[in-house]
Design a protein around this motif. Sequence first.
Motif, mmCIF file in Angstrom:
data_model
loop_
_atom_site.group_PDB
_atom_site.id
_atom_site.type_symbol
_atom_site.label_atom_id
_atom_site.label_comp_id
_atom_site.label_asym_id
_atom_site.label_seq_id
_atom_site.Cartn_x
_atom_site.Cartn_y
_atom_site.Cartn_z
ATOM 1 N N ASP A 231 24.988 11.797 37.216
ATOM 2 C CA ASP A 231 25.827 11.321 36.108
ATOM 3 C C ASP A 231 26.796 12.389 35.597
ATOM 4 O OD1 ASP A 231 23.247 12.481 35.277
ATOM 5 O OD2 ASP A 231 24.044 12.266 33.246
ATOM 6 N N LEU A 232 26.649 13.641 36.041
ATOM 7 C CA LEU A 232 27.501 14.727 35.555
ATOM 8 C C LEU A 232 28.666 15.016 36.502
ATOM 9 C CD1 LEU A 232 24.907 17.386 34.293
ATOM 10 C CD2 LEU A 232 26.173 15.709 32.933
ATOM 11 N N GLU A 233 29.664 15.722 35.960
ATOM 12 C CA GLU A 233 30.779 16.222 36.772
ATOM 13 C C GLU A 233 30.459 17.655 37.194
ATOM 14 O OE1 GLU A 233 35.487 17.545 36.234
ATOM 15 O OE2 GLU A 233 34.468 16.398 34.658
ATOM 16 N N PHE A 234 30.750 18.004 38.440
ATOM 17 C CA PHE A 234 30.469 19.347 38.931
ATOM 18 C C PHE A 234 31.732 19.991 39.492
ATOM 19 C CE2 PHE A 234 26.461 16.971 39.462
ATOM 20 C CZ PHE A 234 25.690 17.688 38.555
ATOM 21 N N GLU A 235 31.948 21.225 39.095
ATOM 22 C CA GLU A 235 33.063 22.004 39.612
ATOM 23 C C GLU A 235 32.489 23.248 40.286
ATOM 24 O OE1 GLU A 235 37.043 24.422 38.025
ATOM 25 O OE2 GLU A 235 36.029 22.965 36.719
ATOM 26 N N ILE A 236 32.648 23.347 41.594
ATOM 27 C CA ILE A 236 32.119 24.466 42.364
ATOM 28 C C ILE A 236 33.297 25.349 42.759
ATOM 29 C CG2 ILE A 236 30.584 25.143 44.237
ATOM 30 C CD1 ILE A 236 29.338 23.095 42.350
ATOM 31 N N VAL A 237 33.274 26.600 42.318
ATOM 32 C CA VAL A 237 34.414 27.489 42.544
ATOM 33 C C VAL A 237 33.964 28.778 43.220
ATOM 34 C CG1 VAL A 237 35.632 26.563 40.537
ATOM 35 C CG2 VAL A 237 34.210 28.600 40.272
ATOM 36 N N ALA A 238 34.901 29.434 43.898
ATOM 37 C CA ALA A 238 34.620 30.734 44.514
ATOM 38 C C ALA A 238 34.579 31.801 43.423
ATOM 39 C CB ALA A 238 35.695 31.070 45.535
ATOM 40 N N LEU A 239 33.573 32.662 43.475
ATOM 41 C CA LEU A 239 33.399 33.722 42.486
ATOM 42 C C LEU A 239 33.802 35.052 43.116
ATOM 43 C CD1 LEU A 239 32.326 33.796 39.563
ATOM 44 C CD2 LEU A 239 30.087 34.390 40.488
ATOM 45 N N ARG A 240 34.895 35.632 42.610
ATOM 46 C CA ARG A 240 35.411 36.879 43.178
ATOM 47 C C ARG A 240 35.258 38.062 42.236
ATOM 48 N NH1 ARG A 240 38.825 32.704 45.028
ATOM 49 N NH2 ARG A 240 38.745 32.542 47.318
ATOM 50 N N ASP A 241 34.672 37.823 41.060
ATOM 51 C CA ASP A 241 34.314 38.891 40.125
ATOM 52 C C ASP A 241 33.164 38.388 39.269
ATOM 53 O OD1 ASP A 241 35.378 37.294 37.996
ATOM 54 O OD2 ASP A 241 37.377 38.071 38.410
ATOM 55 N N VAL A 242 32.684 39.206 38.336
ATOM 56 C CA VAL A 242 31.513 38.833 37.552
ATOM 57 C C VAL A 242 31.803 37.689 36.580
ATOM 58 C CG1 VAL A 242 31.922 40.457 35.661
ATOM 59 C CG2 VAL A 242 29.563 39.778 36.220
ATOM 60 N N TYR A 243 33.075 37.461 36.273
ATOM 61 C CA TYR A 243 33.417 36.506 35.227
ATOM 62 C C TYR A 243 33.642 35.085 35.733
ATOM 63 C CZ TYR A 243 34.532 41.091 33.279
ATOM 64 O OH TYR A 243 34.472 42.394 32.901
ATOM 65 N N GLY A 244 34.454 34.920 36.762
ATOM 66 C CA GLY A 244 34.821 33.581 37.184
ATOM 67 C C GLY A 244 35.502 32.841 36.044
ATOM 68 N N PRO A 245 35.326 31.530 35.960
ATOM 69 C CA PRO A 245 35.957 30.749 34.890
ATOM 70 C C PRO A 245 35.518 31.153 33.476
ATOM 71 C CG PRO A 245 35.275 29.309 36.670
ATOM 72 C CD PRO A 245 34.685 30.663 36.962
ATOM 73 N N THR A 246 34.359 31.789 33.342
ATOM 74 C CA THR A 246 33.917 32.185 32.000
ATOM 75 C C THR A 246 34.827 33.242 31.391
ATOM 76 O OG1 THR A 246 32.424 33.910 32.835
ATOM 77 C CG2 THR A 246 31.500 31.690 32.522
ATOM 78 N N GLY A 247 35.649 33.910 32.238
ATOM 79 C CA GLY A 247 36.548 34.939 31.735
ATOM 80 C C GLY A 247 37.829 34.404 31.142
ATOM 81 N N TRP A 248 38.098 33.096 31.348
ATOM 82 C CA TRP A 248 39.354 32.545 30.823
ATOM 83 C C TRP A 248 39.261 31.125 30.262
ATOM 84 C CZ3 TRP A 248 40.496 28.059 33.270
ATOM 85 C CH2 TRP A 248 39.996 27.880 34.571
ATOM 86 N N ASP A 249 38.195 30.391 30.569
ATOM 87 C CA ASP A 249 38.106 28.981 30.170
ATOM 88 C C ASP A 249 37.537 28.838 28.750
ATOM 89 O OD1 ASP A 249 37.719 26.265 29.896
ATOM 90 O OD2 ASP A 249 36.928 25.991 31.917
ATOM 91 N N PRO A 250 38.329 28.350 27.793
ATOM 92 C CA PRO A 250 37.844 28.209 26.415
ATOM 93 C C PRO A 250 36.926 27.010 26.221
ATOM 94 C CG PRO A 250 40.082 27.373 26.569
ATOM 95 C CD PRO A 250 39.757 27.961 27.921
ATOM 96 N N ASN A 251 36.824 26.132 27.235
ATOM 97 C CA ASN A 251 36.052 24.897 27.086
ATOM 98 C C ASN A 251 34.588 25.033 27.488
ATOM 99 O OD1 ASN A 251 38.311 23.300 26.218
ATOM 100 N ND2 ASN A 251 39.045 23.355 28.338
ATOM 101 N N ILE A 252 34.204 26.203 27.982
ATOM 102 C CA ILE A 252 32.798 26.446 28.324
ATOM 103 C C ILE A 252 32.042 26.842 27.053
ATOM 104 C CG2 ILE A 252 31.197 27.818 29.717
ATOM 105 C CD1 ILE A 252 33.510 28.273 31.692
ATOM 106 N N GLN A 253 30.879 26.243 26.843
ATOM 107 C CA GLN A 253 30.101 26.551 25.634
ATOM 108 C C GLN A 253 28.810 27.325 25.909
ATOM 109 O OE1 GLN A 253 30.688 23.020 26.245
ATOM 110 N NE2 GLN A 253 32.700 23.157 25.276
ATOM 111 N N ALA A 254 28.266 27.183 27.119
ATOM 112 C CA ALA A 254 26.967 27.807 27.398
ATOM 113 C C ALA A 254 26.944 28.420 28.789
ATOM 114 C CB ALA A 254 25.839 26.777 27.259
ATOM 115 N N LEU A 255 26.117 29.450 28.936
ATOM 116 C CA LEU A 255 25.967 30.176 30.195
ATOM 117 C C LEU A 255 24.486 30.268 30.536
ATOM 118 C CD1 LEU A 255 27.262 32.078 32.414
ATOM 119 C CD2 LEU A 255 26.788 33.960 30.817
ATOM 120 N N VAL A 256 24.159 29.979 31.787
ATOM 121 C CA VAL A 256 22.778 30.086 32.256
ATOM 122 C C VAL A 256 22.694 31.225 33.261
ATOM 123 C CG1 VAL A 256 20.899 28.930 33.492
ATOM 124 C CG2 VAL A 256 22.307 27.641 31.878
#
Length: 322
Positions: A231-256
Amino acid sequence: MSGIKRTVLLAHLQDTNVPHHLGPAIVSVTTATAEALVIVLVSQLFHTSSESTSNRVQQWDRVQSLLTYVYVKATKAAQDLGKVLLDISVVLKDPSQSFPNDFWNGMDMCFRIQGDPPVPHLPNSIGTLPQVFVVPDKSTEVHQQHSVRVAPTCDTSPSSYPVVALGGTFDHLHAGHKILLSMATWIASTKVIVGVTDDELLRNKSNKHVLESMAVRMEKTRSFLQFFRPDLEFEIVALRDVYGPTGWDPNIQALVVSLETLSGAASIDNKRAAESLPPLRTFVIDVISAESEKLDHEDMETLKQTKLSSTFIRDWIVKNNL
């Protein structure tokens, strides 16, 4: 029964306590399975609808302990038999929701727990499979669960987060990966973003010649996520540094993150602060090994050596000339 390739085990749960009574059944079914085992845990507590009053964030400790127990029980049984590559998946299912049409594709046998009520919304195809009933351990006493190291929960916490992120290598997807991915989807209500480490960053990995390509790792990660929470949407991206989308995406709320990668979460916090981005709530997964459902040790190097890991699997593949 030792020659059965693909099996499914259906089990009802009354609560989210660690299901010690299922231990012998999990070991028995794992022993009988040669290639792939799906363990389906059915409970109304796993309702995923937006109308659900369940607070998934507050259930983090219990659900993580539950998943970890089941995965470790099956993984330990498989490794004891030398079946290191046995594909084990655990699914949490709300009985009011239907199974995907292709959920049972390729299954050879269905195991059920003796005394369990019927599972609703099963497709007709399940009736064509051989059915075997296994006996639970009714003598098992209720175990008091120890606390899990996670961010503290309070009454003002949201019940879930729209967008949750995590990252990793995800080579030879194993129980540790699947717990990490499962728990990210557990607290997500809309989308999960997964960063998969780029091949270029893995040049110094041990036994690199048996490391799966990024394309394979990304596909296996997506496949499991869609299997666990379609039922969820999934976005799978290549990680080329420690941050990935968490370094620029303001819409992320939680990190696991896992316990061994907790330092990476701190780096992400600093990066987001520097970019004036909203802080993330960090959830920590316990590191597991094939020997214990809870591994908590201060020595990070020991954790890396003793937990169930992709390094361990690659070493095993090389040693067995596979």
